[in-house]
Design an enzyme around this catalytic site. Sequence first.
Site, PDB file in Angstrom:
ATOM      1  N   GLU A  42       0.740  -0.984   0.096  1.00 15.06           N
ATOM      2  CA  GLU A  42       0.029  -0.112   0.074  1.00 15.06           C
ATOM      3  C   GLU A  42       0.858   1.232  -0.013  1.00 15.06           C
ATOM      4  OE1 GLU A  42      -3.306   0.379  -0.290  1.00 15.06           O
ATOM      5  OE2 GLU A  42      -3.235  -1.641  -0.690  1.00 15.06           O
ATOM      6  N   CYS A 197     -12.443   2.575 -14.916  1.00 16.61           N
ATOM      7  CA  CYS A 197     -12.842   3.987 -14.521  1.00 16.61           C
ATOM      8  C   CYS A 197     -11.363   4.814 -14.555  1.00 16.61           C
ATOM      9  CB  CYS A 197     -13.692   4.066 -13.223  1.00 16.61           C
ATOM     10  SG  CYS A 197     -14.535   5.719 -12.780  1.00 16.61           S
ATOM     11  N   CYS A 203     -16.330   3.208 -20.236  1.00 18.93           N
ATOM     12  CA  CYS A 203     -17.472   3.341 -19.555  1.00 18.93           C
ATOM     13  C   CYS A 203     -18.590   2.121 -20.078  1.00 18.93           C
ATOM     14  CB  CYS A 203     -18.202   4.516 -19.852  1.00 18.93           C
ATOM     15  SG  CYS A 203     -17.545   6.027 -18.901  1.00 18.93           S
ATOM     16  N   CYS A 206     -17.932  -0.990 -17.763  1.00 23.87           N
ATOM     17  CA  CYS A 206     -17.997  -0.555 -16.623  1.00 23.87           C
ATOM     18  C   CYS A 206     -19.434  -1.049 -16.049  1.00 23.87           C
ATOM     19  CB  CYS A 206     -17.954   0.669 -16.342  1.00 23.87           C
ATOM     20  SG  CYS A 206     -18.189   1.025 -14.659  1.00 23.87           S
ATOM     21  N   CYS A 212     -24.515   5.135 -12.772  1.00 25.84           N
ATOM     22  CA  CYS A 212     -23.436   6.274 -12.751  1.00 25.84           C
ATOM     23  C   CYS A 212     -24.057   7.447 -13.012  1.00 25.84           C
ATOM     24  CB  CYS A 212     -22.211   5.941 -13.297  1.00 25.84           C
ATOM     25  SG  CYS A 212     -20.805   7.114 -13.420  1.00 25.84           S
TER      26      CYS A 212
END
Length: 347
Positions: A42, A197, A203, A206, A212
């Site tokens: 991370e 995204c 899109c 997605c 959305c």
Amino acid sequence: MASSTRFVKSFADLLIAWHAKSGRHHLPWQQSKDPYSVWVSEIMLQQTQVATVINYYHRFMKKFPTIKALADADEEEVIQLWSGLGYYRRARFLHEGARMIMEEMEGVFPSHFDMMMKIPGIGRSTAGAISAFSFNQKKAILDGNVKRVLSRYFLVREWTGLPKTEKKLWGYAESLLPDKNIATYTQALMDLGATECSKKPLCETCPLKKTCLAFQKNKVHLVPAPRPHKKIPTETTHMVIIKHHDEVLLIKRPQGGIWGGLWSLPQYEGQSATSKAWIKKHCGLETSLIEKDLKASTTFTHYKLDITYSILEAKSQRAKFPHTWLSINTLEGAAIPAIIRKILLKL
């Protein structure tokens, strides 16, 4: 309330189902729920793409397989292994954090969210990721990819770096958390932001496009809003490359300021009579000029740095201040700033 519950489940379930078919399943840090492994990954992934991180992660974990191994290492070792990854403060935070865990937490990475936040370099989103992946805790994340997903999904038009916008996005992130499969959901949310995204969204494939708001209103290209343009100042400095055959002289930067703790070129501000005179006075070395007034530049968050540098050949290596001589052939693995490496590689 019932409709809200159905909405939350719909968002999470769509993501989890999408991830099973299209998500990333073979990243090296996904093979273990060990919080140390997740923590390292991370921190490395902050402001750095996955493709770049993978090799660094493998090398880092091989050298420092445990918190104790990292805590026992010299900072120089840690920085050197981080060389080329950039944002070196992250490496120092990892090292400081490992020592804190060994000294103050009995060598065990804490499972409690608030305790994680005490570790240097671990903020709310990083603690949320470790909580979800390693301890199956219902905690939200809000990294850059997730900010982009939520901004588009809820049509948040403001720049995501504004405190009020970030607060709003945290509210959305927490409201969407599922009661189960939190690790898979968290990974799916990260993956969606990194793939479908992304800054150049896909899109049509997605899983969230039907609900959305940015997609429905044809505003995807406008969200999230770009950082407000602010002209940054330019600073100047002078550096010298002092060669002796195939080696160059480097000095260690102070811990504070840019490139803290890294090896860099001798540097002076303002005007000096000549590079040779400055080197003689401050380094105690006799040199001959090879080339002068070469240019390089680099940009930081708050300013641009223009560098003018000269190349000189030293008659000996007996400099009178703390320094090291580095072979030009070993630049790739050295703990030096990226712009300095770029300058030296031209040699």
